[in-house]
Motif scaffolding. Structure first.
Motif, PDB file in Angstrom:
ATOM      1  N   GLU A   1       0.630  -1.253  -0.048  1.00  0.00           N
ATOM      2  CA  GLU A   1      -0.061  -0.010  -0.096  1.00  0.00           C
ATOM      3  C   GLU A   1       0.734   1.125  -0.003  1.00  0.00           C
ATOM      4  OE1 GLU A   1      -2.323   1.819  -1.117  1.00  0.00           O
ATOM      5  OE2 GLU A   1      -3.938   0.928   0.234  1.00  0.00           O
ATOM      6  N   VAL A   2       0.415   2.180  -0.639  1.00  0.00           N
ATOM      7  CA  VAL A   2       1.070   3.405  -0.431  1.00  0.00           C
ATOM      8  C   VAL A   2       0.513   4.239   0.663  1.00  0.00           C
ATOM      9  CG1 VAL A   2       1.613   5.880  -1.915  1.00  0.00           C
ATOM     10  CG2 VAL A   2       1.647   3.589  -2.940  1.00  0.00           C
ATOM     11  N   GLY A   3       1.252   4.770   1.543  1.00  0.00           N
ATOM     12  CA  GLY A   3       1.100   5.483   2.654  1.00  0.00           C
ATOM     13  C   GLY A   3       0.720   6.971   2.259  1.00  0.00           C
ATOM     14  N   PRO A   4       0.275   7.660   3.326  1.00  0.00           N
ATOM     15  CA  PRO A   4      -0.164   9.012   3.198  1.00  0.00           C
ATOM     16  C   PRO A   4       1.285  10.036   2.874  1.00  0.00           C
ATOM     17  CG  PRO A   4      -0.328   8.136   5.519  1.00  0.00           C
ATOM     18  CD  PRO A   4      -0.105   7.135   4.774  1.00  0.00           C
TER      19      PRO A   4
ATOM     20  N   GLU B   1      -3.091 -10.067   6.212  1.00  0.00           N
ATOM     21  CA  GLU B   1      -3.013 -10.135   4.809  1.00  0.00           C
ATOM     22  C   GLU B   1      -3.522  -8.851   3.950  1.00  0.00           C
ATOM     23  OE1 GLU B   1      -4.624 -14.011   3.202  1.00  0.00           O
ATOM     24  OE2 GLU B   1      -2.982 -15.119   4.364  1.00  0.00           O
ATOM     25  N   GLY B   2      -3.689  -7.844   4.499  1.00  0.00           N
ATOM     26  CA  GLY B   2      -4.243  -6.895   3.872  1.00  0.00           C
ATOM     27  C   GLY B   2      -3.800  -5.565   4.711  1.00  0.00           C
ATOM     28  N   LEU B   3      -3.405  -4.584   3.833  1.00  0.00           N
ATOM     29  CA  LEU B   3      -2.954  -3.347   4.507  1.00  0.00           C
ATOM     30  C   LEU B   3      -3.536  -2.186   3.664  1.00  0.00           C
ATOM     31  CD1 LEU B   3      -0.816  -1.919   6.529  1.00  0.00           C
ATOM     32  CD2 LEU B   3       0.714  -2.039   4.376  1.00  0.00           C
ATOM     33  N   ALA B   4      -3.968  -1.287   4.619  1.00  0.00           N
ATOM     34  CA  ALA B   4      -4.561   0.100   4.321  1.00  0.00           C
ATOM     35  C   ALA B   4      -4.218   1.210   5.185  1.00  0.00           C
ATOM     36  CB  ALA B   4      -5.965  -0.178   3.729  1.00  0.00           C
TER      37      ALA B   4
END
Length: 252
Positions: free
Chosen positions: A192-195, A238-241
């Motif tokens: 994921e691309v972070g802020p 298993e998921g990142l946001a």
């Protein structure tokens, strides 16, 4: 995580046992209720996803609300339009060659894509889970790889560039984890691309998150700027946001 043109954010989730995607717009108020919406991916016009055990291992969304589903076996992706209930583009992900990454990618019983983010110019960055772990940039055959520097992922509010229809993408560049990143992240479970515009990596086996340095060309090693242990979790990460406030969310 979908970032809209006005700064709004939506969280998108997908299951790997049944072909269903779900999403809600993230409220600014932490106490607000969540209005989930769902789409049956198996029923979409033009899909190749089976209804049972579709092996959808990753999801990302562009700024206009289209969702990319990454299928592990066979290694491919579908860009879907949930409101229109149709597949916009189907993408075969090929990795020619005879090194260990290519041989593993060609093996139906081996590990393939587990995480994905959009890159500008219609390219994709895919995390190969293990045996070996790697970050792979895919694009049209013969295209010039872009890599990924801080702030250079697909900008908020923009559509990912791809023509409708069937496509065959090839690996354009490969980054393998250096020794420190391999130790911190024994496998690659999501991207994921972070802020802050940096790329973040989730590891299921290590229970960790890593903030990665720029992925420079023509490929080579991926390194971590910082890592965090998640502690005891009741499930497999298993998921990142991220939330609008920049806090990491992990799907179990």
């Amino acid at each position: 995580l979908r970032r809209g043109p006005a700064g709004e954010q939506s969280l998108v989730a997908v299951g790997d046992r049944v072909a269903v995607a779900a999403w809600f717009e993230q409220p600014r108020d932490d106490l607000a209720s969540l209005d989930w919406q769902t789409a049956d991916v198996a029923g979409l016009e033009g899909t190749h996803m089976p209804e049972d055990d579709p092996q959808i291992e990753a999801v990302c969304a562009d700024g206009v609300g289209r969702i990319l589903l990454l299928q592990e076996t066979p290694p491919r992706a579908e860009l879907i339009d949930p409101p229109g209930r149709r597949v916009v583009a189907s993408i075969e992900l090929a990795l020619p060659g005879d090194d260990d990454v290519a041989r593993s990618w060609a093996d139906p019983a081996s590990s393939h894509g587990e995480g994905v983010v959009f890159l500008p110019g219609g390219h994709l960055l895919v995390a190969k889970e293990k045996d070996p772990s790697a970050l792979i940039e895919f694009g049209p055959p013969g295209a010039t790889p872009a890599g990924l520097a801080r702030g250079e992922a697909l900008p908020p509010g923009l559509a990912w560039e791809i023509e409708p229809g069937e496509h065959r993408y090839e690996a354009l560049a490969i980054w393998r984890p250096d020794r420190a990143l391999r130790k911190a992240c024994a496998d690659f479970s999501d991207l994921e691309v972070g802020p802050d515009g940096r790329l973040y990596l989730l590891s299921d086996k290590s229970g960790s998150i890593a903030r990665l340095s720029d992925l420079r060309l023509p490929g080579g090693e991926a390194t971590a700027l910082a890592t965090w242990q998640l502690g005891d979790l009741d499930g497999k990460p298993e998921g990142l946001a991220f939330t609008p406030k920049g806090r990491a969310m992990v799907a179990l």
